[in-house]
Design a protein around this motif. Structure first.
Motif: not given
Lengths: 507, 164
Positions: A256-261, A280-281, A299-307
């Motif tokens: 739940s805290k994953l920001e970068r993959l 990893a939303p 992979m679920e839709n990543l609404s916080y995705l920036h890059k």
């Protein structure tokens, strides 16, 4: 160490006159507290710092309490040659690291220990044990051993270790079983392991689970031989990198805290059933580079995705795997910035599947495409453009590898009012209405005045209502004949553009 | 902006802008304890040092406007170079030590960082002897003791040493 008030009195005594300092060898710098002197020493290479130990007794104690020991500034990594001379040098090297650690002030902790060396496992283990005894917080080790070795278990019990990096050159090391790895590492926040032999445990499903590595924020696994299945679910994890795992068949990441993959050069492209599951939303950055395609990507839709960045290992895929490509694109469809590598674009160009099924990248503002830009890529590019209605900046990085001849823009084409390519783009005008309405900046690198890019550039100039800037650069490729370039340029400038604000620059 | 008055060891008074004064942890503590209208006494600070400190903050503001970067928050590489070039030329070694001590006493983190960088630059590529002269360190080792240390840490004393 003197107290501050005693030092202050001394200072007042010596330095009460403005700018009048007699050079009578009073130990001025000694009045500075240890912390300040250490601060200065942090900015110097370790060799210099060690040399200061000879200045005076106080400086010797400064050295023996110096917390950051970065031996990598000493010399570059020893070359992997087997001559006895270099071998003895390397032994000596690890000897003096041991000596420095042994000569330390018993009560002073080490904050950082960083070194690269060629040495035996017993020596490595000894060094690490010594560092742990001094409550090391950051341990960054790169080693070159004679044979496979076992993971140094003494680090597991450390309460002070926050960052642990173990990189092995040939051949590699083995990990202990999950029960051992998860029994400690109480304070570990960052773990980086490189070149692990996992042939005896190809399935790491419970090593990085929700209940292990409770403080781990950053995990990086590089070159894991034999790794077939991996599950990562550490609760505090923010950054996960997985590289060079060519035998990987199944990957399950949740956090739940994953920001970068970042997943690069992974997956076994030859086996029947491989799968990826990412839950990893909060992911903000996803870098998917040079990976073989799996059968099933979830992979679920990543609404916080920036890059996001997508690159495939192969340029053609079986029809069975097309759904995976589609899922991948769909998962990353909310990105603001996207980079697509050339194989990706080949896949999109060669399959009509995507003319219909490519998801809308409704938030996309910045798009970078790497492509050979051959004739067959044109419809693929058109369908990509159609999926990015809100695009602000387009960067086209043309790979001129001269493997395929790209059709040069020659005088026959000048005679024609419209080349075939131009006609194609004109036919897409209605489809690309929104795209043309929003596009502001276009940059084409590797611009060699070939038919493809000239047609596209002309089309964008002709119809791009909001266009502000177009930059056409040859980059490091050899430019064409000057006169021809001038002719092409004047042809590109010599018709009316949709946007009166537009500015074109040639490099 | 409110002005804070300080008095240095030689009786000179300076008026500092409040945000500048608050950069010093020591002054900040005094302000919290006493009224802002009182003059803060700094018996460990010389007036020339105060001048230098004010000069530093003025230069920071100049460079901030020039490069458009908030210096206090981020340490930009080229910003550091620009600062070092301007500040370094008129600061003698002696003055640098005094300033280091004072800035440490006043608890001005950002200036301390920069002065440490300056000092580190001056130390680079110097031999032990010239370092001793630079720092004015009292040599308290016997020749035997010194030889022993050099022997113990032979790896550190290997390689070419650049003569100053």
């Amino acid at each position: 160490m003197e107290t501050r008030s005693a030092a202050a009195k001394k200072k007042k005594l010596f330095f009460c006159k403005e700018n009048e300092h007699s050079h009578n060898n009073i130990d001025r710098i000694t009045e500075l507290p240890d912390a300040v002197l250490h601060h200065i020493l942090f900015l110097l290479p370790i060799k210099t710092v060690a040399q200061t130990s000879v200045l005076s007794k106080r400086w010797r104690s400064l050295w023996s309490s110096f917390p950051d020991l970065d031996f990598t500034t000493l010399n570059p990594f020893p070359k992997p040659c087997s001559s006895s001379k270099s071998h003895s040098l390397n032994c000596k090297e690890s000897d003096f690291i041991t000596q420095v650690l042994n000569n330390r002030d018993k009560h002073s902790d080490i904050r950082i220990l960083r070194f690269r060396a060629r040495l035996s496992f017993s020596r490595l283990n000894g060094l690490i044990r010594l560092a742990i005894r001094h409550k090391v917080q950051v341990l960054d080790v790169e080693v070159f051993t004679e044979d496979y070795f076992n993971f140094p278990r003494c680090v597991i019990a450390s309460d002070s270790l926050r960052v642990f990096k173990l990189k092995s050159r040939r051949p590699g090391f083995r990990l202990p079983p999950s029960s051992v790895m998860t029994s400690g590492f109480r304070s570990l926040q960052s773990l980086s392991l490189s070149r692990i032999s996992l042939c005896n445990q190809p399935s790491l499903s419970d090593m990085f689970s929700e209940s292990s590595f409770l403080l781990l924020k950053k995990l990086s696994l590089d070159t894991c031989f034999g790794l077939k299945h991996l599950r990562v679910g550490c609760r505090a994890l923010q950054d996960l990198t997985l590289e060079n795992c060519f035998e990987l068949q199944g990957l399950d990441v949740s956090g739940s805290k994953l920001e970068r993959l970042r997943i690069a050069k992974c997956f076994d492209g030859y086996i029947e059933k491989s799968w990826v599951k990412i839950d990893a939303p909060r992911l903000g950055v996803v870098l998917w580079e040079h990976n073989a395609l799996s059968d099933n990507i979830c992979m679920e839709n990543l609404s916080y995705l920036h890059k996001a960045s997508i690159g495939m290992l192969h340029e053609d895929v079986s029809v069975a795997k097309l759904q995976s490509v589609s899922n991948l694109f769909s998962a990353l469809s909310l990105a603001h910035c996207l980079t697509l590598e050339s194989n990706c674009i080949e896949i999109l160009s060669n399959n009509n599947y995507f003319a219909v099924y490519l998801h809308q990248f409704s938030n996309l503002k910045y798009l970078e495409l790497h492509t050979g830009f051959k004739k067959n890529n044109v419809p693929g590019l058109a369908s990509i453009f159609r999926s990015c209605p809100m695009l602000h900046t387009l960067i086209l990085n043309i790979i001129n590898d001269f493997k395929t001849e790209r059709r040069q823009w020659n005088k026959d084409l000048w005679e024609m009012s419209n080349s075939e390519e131009e006609k194609y783009w004109e036919s897409q005008t209605l489809n690309l209405k929104l795209f043309l309405h929003h596009l502001k900046i276009v940059k084409i690198l590797g611009f060699l005045e070939c038919e493809n890019e000239v047609s596209l550039a002309k089309f964008l100039l002709k119809h791009g209502k909001s266009l502000e800037e177009m930059i056409l650069s040859t980059g490091h490729c050899k430019a064409r004949h000057c006169l021809q370039r001038q002719k092409i340029r004047s042809q590109m400038m010599g018709f009316s553009w949709a946007s009166s604000n537009a500015k074109i620059t040639f490099h | 902006m409110k002005k804070i008055s300080v008095r240095t060891s030689d009786g000179q008074e300076f008026e500092l802008e409040e945000n500048l004064a608050m950069e010093s942890a020591t002054i900040k503590t005094s302000l919290d304890a006493f009224s802002r209208d009182d003059i803060i006494l700094l018996p460990n600070v010389n007036s020339w040092e105060m001048v230098k400190i004010i000069e530093f903050f003025t230069k920071v503001q100049e460079l901030e406007t020039k490069f458009g970067v908030k210096f206090m928050e981020k340490k930009e590489g080229r910003f550091l170079e620009a600062f070092q070039a301007e500040f370094d030329k008129d600061l003698s070694d002696d003055n640098l030590y005094c300033l280091l001590w004072t800035v440490d006493y006043l608890g001005i983190e950002v200036l301390l960082e920069n002065l440490c960088h300056l000092m580190a630059e001056r130390t680079k590529n110097k031999t032990v002897e010239s370092c001793r002269n630079l720092f004015g360190v009292q040599h308290d080792y016997t020749p035997e003791e010194e030889a022993e240390i050099r022997e113990d840490y032979s790896w550190a004393f290997e390689g070419p040493e650049i003569e100053e």
